[in-house]
Design a protein around this motif. Structure first.
Motif, mmCIF file in Angstrom:
data_model
loop_
_atom_site.group_PDB
_atom_site.id
_atom_site.type_symbol
_atom_site.label_atom_id
_atom_site.label_comp_id
_atom_site.label_asym_id
_atom_site.label_seq_id
_atom_site.Cartn_x
_atom_site.Cartn_y
_atom_site.Cartn_z
ATOM 1 N N GLY A 5 24.709 -17.434 -2.573
ATOM 2 C CA GLY A 5 26.194 -17.468 -2.243
ATOM 3 C C GLY A 5 26.854 -16.846 -1.135
ATOM 4 O O GLY A 5 27.851 -16.935 -0.517
ATOM 5 N N ILE A 6 25.885 -15.569 -0.525
ATOM 6 C CA ILE A 6 26.308 -14.856 0.243
ATOM 7 C C ILE A 6 26.431 -15.729 1.707
ATOM 8 O O ILE A 6 27.232 -15.553 2.544
ATOM 9 C CB ILE A 6 25.389 -13.570 0.566
ATOM 10 N N PHE A 7 25.369 -16.375 1.795
ATOM 11 C CA PHE A 7 25.405 -17.340 2.957
ATOM 12 C C PHE A 7 26.477 -18.080 3.208
ATOM 13 O O PHE A 7 27.240 -18.334 4.232
ATOM 14 C CB PHE A 7 24.021 -17.941 3.173
ATOM 15 N N ASP A 8 26.630 -18.897 2.074
ATOM 16 C CA ASP A 8 28.020 -19.687 2.088
ATOM 17 C C ASP A 8 29.389 -19.042 2.283
ATOM 18 O O ASP A 8 30.152 -19.404 2.906
ATOM 19 C CB ASP A 8 27.887 -20.470 0.760
ATOM 20 N N ALA A 9 29.394 -17.898 1.726
ATOM 21 C CA ALA A 9 30.684 -16.896 1.950
ATOM 22 C C ALA A 9 30.894 -16.733 3.246
ATOM 23 O O ALA A 9 31.649 -16.497 4.127
ATOM 24 C CB ALA A 9 30.735 -15.722 0.895
ATOM 25 N N LYS A 53 32.677 -11.781 -3.969
ATOM 26 C CA LYS A 53 32.688 -11.156 -5.114
ATOM 27 C C LYS A 53 31.575 -11.547 -6.183
ATOM 28 O O LYS A 53 31.062 -11.035 -6.834
ATOM 29 C CB LYS A 53 34.135 -10.655 -5.816
ATOM 30 N N GLU A 54 31.708 -12.989 -6.362
ATOM 31 C CA GLU A 54 30.911 -13.515 -7.238
ATOM 32 C C GLU A 54 29.521 -13.564 -6.791
ATOM 33 O O GLU A 54 28.586 -13.402 -7.672
ATOM 34 C CB GLU A 54 31.392 -15.076 -7.410
ATOM 35 N N GLY A 58 26.358 -11.358 -8.666
ATOM 36 C CA GLY A 58 25.072 -12.295 -9.246
ATOM 37 C C GLY A 58 23.743 -11.422 -8.761
ATOM 38 O O GLY A 58 22.664 -12.001 -9.125
ATOM 39 N N ILE A 59 23.957 -10.320 -7.986
ATOM 40 C CA ILE A 59 22.556 -9.999 -7.634
ATOM 41 C C ILE A 59 22.075 -8.893 -8.528
ATOM 42 O O ILE A 59 22.917 -8.009 -8.865
ATOM 43 C CB ILE A 59 22.837 -9.106 -6.008
ATOM 44 N N THR A 84 21.342 -5.582 0.105
ATOM 45 C CA THR A 84 21.198 -7.183 0.316
ATOM 46 C C THR A 84 19.725 -7.379 0.634
ATOM 47 O O THR A 84 19.312 -6.647 1.635
ATOM 48 C CB THR A 84 22.056 -7.529 1.538
ATOM 49 N N PRO A 85 18.992 -8.237 -0.124
ATOM 50 C CA PRO A 85 17.626 -8.625 0.247
ATOM 51 C C PRO A 85 17.402 -8.926 1.645
ATOM 52 O O PRO A 85 16.234 -8.407 2.018
ATOM 53 C CB PRO A 85 17.375 -9.618 -0.640
#
Length: 116
Positions: A5-9, A53-54, A58-59, A84-85
């Protein structure tokens, strides 16, 4: 490495660029007002914030058993130091350089992020 999700955000954050927002609004409504553009930009910003936030929720997080630093599980099921990985490091000593600006010689070079 991409995280859920982070990349998409982050891709969606492109809407903060005023020219792109204006172009998008005008593509749907050629008679759009400044108020319409501001409303569209605000809704896009809220959507991005919700997506972040979502993704954050999820992490999976833990504490490294070797160095006591926060670690996160990546998409590859490996653990990484940091929040963040994609920005962290697997090795405890390696991550100490990121945190401290120098190597922490008390950390064994073979230690990697392992949850307690």
């Amino acid at each position: 490495m991409e995280t859920d999700g982070i990349f998409d955000a982050l891709q969606t954050l492109k809407y903060s660029n005023a020219v792109e927002v204006i172009d998008e609004v005008l593509a749907f409504n050629t008679a759009a007002s400044v108020a319409d553009i501001r409303q569209y930009a605000s809704s896009k910003r809220k959507a991005v914030e919700m997506q972040l936030k979502e993704a954050e929720a999820g992490i999976e997080r833990a504490v490294c058993q070797h160095c006591g630093v926060e670690i996160v599980r990546g998409n590859d099921d490996a653990w990484y130091h940091g929040r963040t990985p994609s920005w962290g490091s697997r090795g405890c000593r390696s991550y100490s350089f990121d945190r401290l600006g120098t190597w922490d010689d008390t950390l064994d070079r073979r230690w990697t992020a392992i949850p307690t």
